[in-house]
Structures are given as structure tokens and as C-alpha cells.
Design a protein around this motif. Structure first.
Motif, PDB file in Angstrom:
ATOM      1  N   TYR A 124       0.839  -1.198   0.000  1.00  0.00           N
ATOM      2  CA  TYR A 124       0.000   0.000   0.000  1.00  0.00           C
ATOM      3  C   TYR A 124       0.878   1.254   0.000  1.00  0.00           C
ATOM      4  CZ  TYR A 124      -3.040   3.721   1.508  1.00  0.00           C
ATOM      5  OH  TYR A 124      -3.707   4.921   1.579  1.00  0.00           O
ATOM      6  N   THR A 125       1.855   1.300   0.889  1.00  0.00           N
ATOM      7  CA  THR A 125       2.748   2.453   0.988  1.00  0.00           C
ATOM      8  C   THR A 125       3.440   2.727  -0.337  1.00  0.00           C
ATOM      9  OG1 THR A 125       3.120   2.058   3.347  1.00  0.00           O
ATOM     10  CG2 THR A 125       4.772   3.392   2.194  1.00  0.00           C
ATOM     11  N   ASP A 126       4.006   1.686  -0.940  1.00  0.00           N
ATOM     12  CA  ASP A 126       4.699   1.851  -2.220  1.00  0.00           C
ATOM     13  C   ASP A 126       3.766   2.398  -3.289  1.00  0.00           C
ATOM     14  OD1 ASP A 126       6.948   0.803  -0.946  1.00  0.00           O
ATOM     15  OD2 ASP A 126       6.723  -1.193  -1.866  1.00  0.00           O
ATOM     16  N   SER A 127       2.545   1.890  -3.327  1.00  0.00           N
ATOM     17  CA  SER A 127       1.582   2.312  -4.346  1.00  0.00           C
ATOM     18  C   SER A 127       1.104   3.740  -4.114  1.00  0.00           C
ATOM     19  CB  SER A 127       0.391   1.357  -4.375  1.00  0.00           C
ATOM     20  OG  SER A 127       0.822   0.052  -4.716  1.00  0.00           O
ATOM     21  N   VAL A 128       0.842   4.086  -2.849  1.00  0.00           N
ATOM     22  CA  VAL A 128       0.415   5.455  -2.540  1.00  0.00           C
ATOM     23  C   VAL A 128       1.533   6.443  -2.871  1.00  0.00           C
ATOM     24  CG1 VAL A 128      -0.065   7.048  -0.624  1.00  0.00           C
ATOM     25  CG2 VAL A 128      -1.382   4.968  -0.856  1.00  0.00           C
ATOM     26  N   LEU A 129       2.757   6.090  -2.519  1.00  0.00           N
ATOM     27  CA  LEU A 129       3.862   7.010  -2.796  1.00  0.00           C
ATOM     28  C   LEU A 129       4.087   7.192  -4.294  1.00  0.00           C
ATOM     29  CD1 LEU A 129       6.399   6.182   0.046  1.00  0.00           C
ATOM     30  CD2 LEU A 129       4.809   8.126  -0.133  1.00  0.00           C
ATOM     31  N   ALA A 130       3.869   6.155  -5.087  1.00  0.00           N
ATOM     32  CA  ALA A 130       3.976   6.305  -6.542  1.00  0.00           C
ATOM     33  C   ALA A 130       2.924   7.298  -7.046  1.00  0.00           C
ATOM     34  CB  ALA A 130       3.822   4.952  -7.228  1.00  0.00           C
ATOM     35  N   PHE A 131       1.705   7.184  -6.528  1.00  0.00           N
ATOM     36  CA  PHE A 131       0.623   8.105  -6.896  1.00  0.00           C
ATOM     37  C   PHE A 131       0.962   9.524  -6.437  1.00  0.00           C
ATOM     38  CE2 PHE A 131      -3.478  10.133  -5.823  1.00  0.00           C
ATOM     39  CZ  PHE A 131      -4.087  10.101  -7.061  1.00  0.00           C
ATOM     40  N   VAL A 132       1.394   9.664  -5.193  1.00  0.00           N
ATOM     41  CA  VAL A 132       1.741  10.968  -4.628  1.00  0.00           C
ATOM     42  C   VAL A 132       2.901  11.594  -5.404  1.00  0.00           C
ATOM     43  CG1 VAL A 132       2.788  12.044  -2.582  1.00  0.00           C
ATOM     44  CG2 VAL A 132       0.772  10.579  -2.340  1.00  0.00           C
ATOM     45  N   ASP A 133       3.892  10.794  -5.746  1.00  0.00           N
ATOM     46  CA  ASP A 133       5.044  11.324  -6.483  1.00  0.00           C
ATOM     47  C   ASP A 133       4.637  11.820  -7.869  1.00  0.00           C
ATOM     48  OD1 ASP A 133       6.702  10.934  -4.314  1.00  0.00           O
ATOM     49  OD2 ASP A 133       7.555   9.058  -5.073  1.00  0.00           O
ATOM     50  N   ASP A 134       3.690  11.146  -8.512  1.00  0.00           N
ATOM     51  CA  ASP A 134       3.178  11.640  -9.797  1.00  0.00           C
ATOM     52  C   ASP A 134       2.502  13.004  -9.618  1.00  0.00           C
ATOM     53  OD1 ASP A 134       4.072   9.436 -11.172  1.00  0.00           O
ATOM     54  OD2 ASP A 134       2.110   8.474 -11.342  1.00  0.00           O
ATOM     55  N   MET A 135       1.734  13.141  -8.549  1.00  0.00           N
ATOM     56  CA  MET A 135       1.083  14.424  -8.275  1.00  0.00           C
ATOM     57  C   MET A 135       2.122  15.486  -7.922  1.00  0.00           C
ATOM     58  SD  MET A 135      -2.404  13.328  -6.229  1.00  0.00           S
ATOM     59  CE  MET A 135      -2.882  15.017  -5.908  1.00  0.00           C
ATOM     60  N   ALA A 136       3.142  15.128  -7.149  1.00  0.00           N
ATOM     61  CA  ALA A 136       4.187  16.081  -6.757  1.00  0.00           C
ATOM     62  C   ALA A 136       4.937  16.594  -7.981  1.00  0.00           C
ATOM     63  CB  ALA A 136       5.140  15.430  -5.760  1.00  0.00           C
ATOM     64  N   ALA A 137       5.121  15.741  -8.968  1.00  0.00           N
ATOM     65  CA  ALA A 137       5.802  16.159 -10.192  1.00  0.00           C
ATOM     66  C   ALA A 137       4.991  17.213 -10.951  1.00  0.00           C
ATOM     67  CB  ALA A 137       6.076  14.951 -11.085  1.00  0.00           C
ATOM     68  N   ARG A 138       3.694  17.223 -10.756  1.00  0.00           N
ATOM     69  CA  ARG A 138       2.854  18.247 -11.369  1.00  0.00           C
ATOM     70  C   ARG A 138       2.974  19.571 -10.620  1.00  0.00           C
ATOM     71  NH1 ARG A 138      -1.150  16.397 -14.744  1.00  0.00           N
ATOM     72  NH2 ARG A 138      -1.192  14.168 -15.001  1.00  0.00           N
ATOM     73  N   LEU A 139       3.115  19.490  -9.299  1.00  0.00           N
ATOM     74  CA  LEU A 139       3.195  20.702  -8.487  1.00  0.00           C
ATOM     75  C   LEU A 139       4.581  21.344  -8.586  1.00  0.00           C
ATOM     76  CD1 LEU A 139       1.670  22.519  -6.478  1.00  0.00           C
ATOM     77  CD2 LEU A 139       2.562  21.079  -4.633  1.00  0.00           C
ATOM     78  N   ALA A 140       5.616  20.524  -8.593  1.00  0.00           N
ATOM     79  CA  ALA A 140       6.997  21.025  -8.633  1.00  0.00           C
ATOM     80  C   ALA A 140       7.798  20.193  -9.637  1.00  0.00           C
ATOM     81  CB  ALA A 140       7.610  20.946  -7.238  1.00  0.00           C
ATOM     82  N   PRO A 141       7.599  20.437 -10.927  1.00  0.00           N
ATOM     83  CA  PRO A 141       8.228  19.586 -11.945  1.00  0.00           C
ATOM     84  C   PRO A 141       9.755  19.536 -11.880  1.00  0.00           C
ATOM     85  CG  PRO A 141       7.018  21.421 -12.955  1.00  0.00           C
ATOM     86  CD  PRO A 141       6.780  21.489 -11.499  1.00  0.00           C
ATOM     87  N   HIS A 142      10.386  20.591 -11.386  1.00  0.00           N
ATOM     88  CA  HIS A 142      11.851  20.615 -11.336  1.00  0.00           C
ATOM     89  C   HIS A 142      12.403  20.013 -10.051  1.00  0.00           C
ATOM     90  CE1 HIS A 142      11.781  22.800 -15.040  1.00  0.00           C
ATOM     91  NE2 HIS A 142      10.997  23.720 -14.515  1.00  0.00           N
ATOM     92  N   ASP A 143      11.549  19.828  -9.036  1.00  0.00           N
ATOM     93  CA  ASP A 143      11.978  19.239  -7.766  1.00  0.00           C
ATOM     94  C   ASP A 143      10.781  18.575  -7.079  1.00  0.00           C
ATOM     95  OD1 ASP A 143      13.325  18.485  -5.485  1.00  0.00           O
ATOM     96  OD2 ASP A 143      13.490  20.518  -4.657  1.00  0.00           O
ATOM     97  N   PRO A 144      10.278  17.474  -7.669  1.00  0.00           N
ATOM     98  CA  PRO A 144       9.084  16.827  -7.115  1.00  0.00           C
ATOM     99  C   PRO A 144       9.238  16.425  -5.645  1.00  0.00           C
ATOM    100  CG  PRO A 144       9.687  15.826  -9.213  1.00  0.00           C
ATOM    101  CD  PRO A 144      10.776  16.787  -8.855  1.00  0.00           C
ATOM    102  N   GLN A 145      10.431  16.038  -5.246  1.00  0.00           N
ATOM    103  CA  GLN A 145      10.646  15.605  -3.863  1.00  0.00           C
ATOM    104  C   GLN A 145      10.299  16.720  -2.872  1.00  0.00           C
ATOM    105  OE1 GLN A 145      11.256  12.412  -3.689  1.00  0.00           O
ATOM    106  NE2 GLN A 145      11.243  12.358  -1.486  1.00  0.00           N
ATOM    107  N   SER A 146      10.496  17.978  -3.283  1.00  0.00           N
ATOM    108  CA  SER A 146      10.201  19.107  -2.394  1.00  0.00           C
ATOM    109  C   SER A 146       8.697  19.251  -2.141  1.00  0.00           C
ATOM    110  CB  SER A 146      10.750  20.413  -2.979  1.00  0.00           C
ATOM    111  OG  SER A 146      10.015  20.787  -4.142  1.00  0.00           O
TER     112      SER A 146
END
Length: 193
Positions: A124-146
């Protein structure tokens, strides 16, 4: 007796995963026995162990599959902040609230996932983080981790809002809560940019 080919076995496994995902979200994990899950897939109870080691194995697989499908839907959404707004509005819609079996596994199953075994929680954690990371890349394309923590917070807000809206008997209040949830999620996204 004819043996089925590998493609048939894979198609059968996929049918079990998909029907189990819907049943779990409709009836809960604890309320979904193996016999019911297999009947939903049009199979006998005895066929279960040809595809899964245990019910826990199926839970982890089905929940991961559901979240992966949710993530794949992101690909069809506009990029950037506009896409995020579309995701928020779709997630916190009356249609999503009123169709839990077709919706997000987090909103339908989070309380039960917390009581699952560690491998299921890790899937579950791995799958949620993959989804969240895709969304984060939309919010901060140059630094999704931030943006990861911001998006996790927005996701938690959306899941909780949807869960509470489903539990309320006052439909107008439930609808108003969804609208407020949209405003709160969009404000959090804007503050996180």
C-alpha cells in the motif's frame, strides 16, 4: 480434462484482482471472504490457491492494482496546477463519494489496511507514494521531492473529507463538506508552490 494456457490463467488472475478490489471497497476487507471473492469472479473457492498464496496476498495485490489504476488515470489529466485541480475536483465529487466500489481504495479501506500484515501495508505504501510522487511532479516539476509532503497532506485531506462525506446522513452537509474540501485542498496546493 483440458489444461488452460498461461494467458487464460493470467486473465483469470486479473479478473479475481479486479472483482476483489471492487468487493473490498464495497464490503470491506473483513467483510469479504474468499468464497465470496471467488464467486464474484465466477470461480469456485478451490481455484483461489492456484492464483494466490493467501487472502493477504490477494489484498496486497488488489489494493496495489487499484492504486496503480488510479495513478494511470493521472496520465489523462492536464499537466501542472490545472491537472491537480482536476484531480482534486474529481476525487471530491459526489460521483466518487457515491460509488466507493469504483473509487479510491484509500478512502474505502484505510482503516482496514492499517490492521493488515506488514507486506500488505508495504505494498500500500509503495503504491500510494507512486501516486503521490506523480502528483508532486505536477506541483513542482523541477523538484518533485520538495512537494512530496505537501501532496501527502493534500491526499490525506482528500481521503478524510471523502470518508466523512460518505458517513454523513445529511446529504446537503455531505455535499457542502466536499465543496469545502476542494477549497481546502486547492489552498494547500497553492501554499505548497
Amino acid at each position: 480434462m483440458a489444461r488452460y494456457g498461461k494467458e487464460h490463467k493470467l486473465a483469470t488472475r486479473q479478473r479475481i484482482i479486479e472483482t476483489a478490489g471492487r468487493r473490498f471497497k464495497r464490503s470491506g476487507i473483513d467483510g469479504s471472504g474468499v468464497a465470496t471473492l471467488m464467486a464474484d469472479a465466477g470461480l469456485t473457492n478451490g481455484a483461489f490457491y492456484a492464483h494466490f498464496e493467501s487472502k493477504e496476498d490477494l489484498i496486497a495485490t488488489a489494493v496495489s492494482h487499484q492504486l496503480r489504476e488510479q495513478g494511470e488515470q493521472l496520465a489523462a489529466v492536464a499537466p501542472g496546477r490545472d491537472g491537480l485541480e482536476q484531480i482534486v475536483r474529481t476525487y471530491l465529487s459526489r460521483e466518487h463519494r457515491d460509488s466507493p466500489e469504483e473509487g479510491c481504495p484509500s478512502a474505502a479501506l484505510l482503516d482496514e489496511i492499517t490492521r493488515c500484515a506488514d507486506p500488505t501495508k508495504q505494498a500500500y505504501t509503495d503504491s500510494v507514494l507512486a501516486f503521490v510522487d506523480d502528483m508532486a511532479a505536477r506541483l513542482a516539476p523541477h523538484d518533485p521531492q520538495s512537494a512530496r509532503t505537501t501532496i501527502l497532506g493534500v491526499y490525506a485531506l482528500m481521503v478524510g473529507t471523502l470518508q466523512l462525506s460518505r458517513a454523513l446522513t445529511d446529504r446537503q452537509l455531505a455535499d457542502d463538506l466536499l465543496e469545502q474540501g476542494i477549497r481546502n485542498a486547492l489552498a494547500a496546493l497553492d501554499a505548497g508552490q
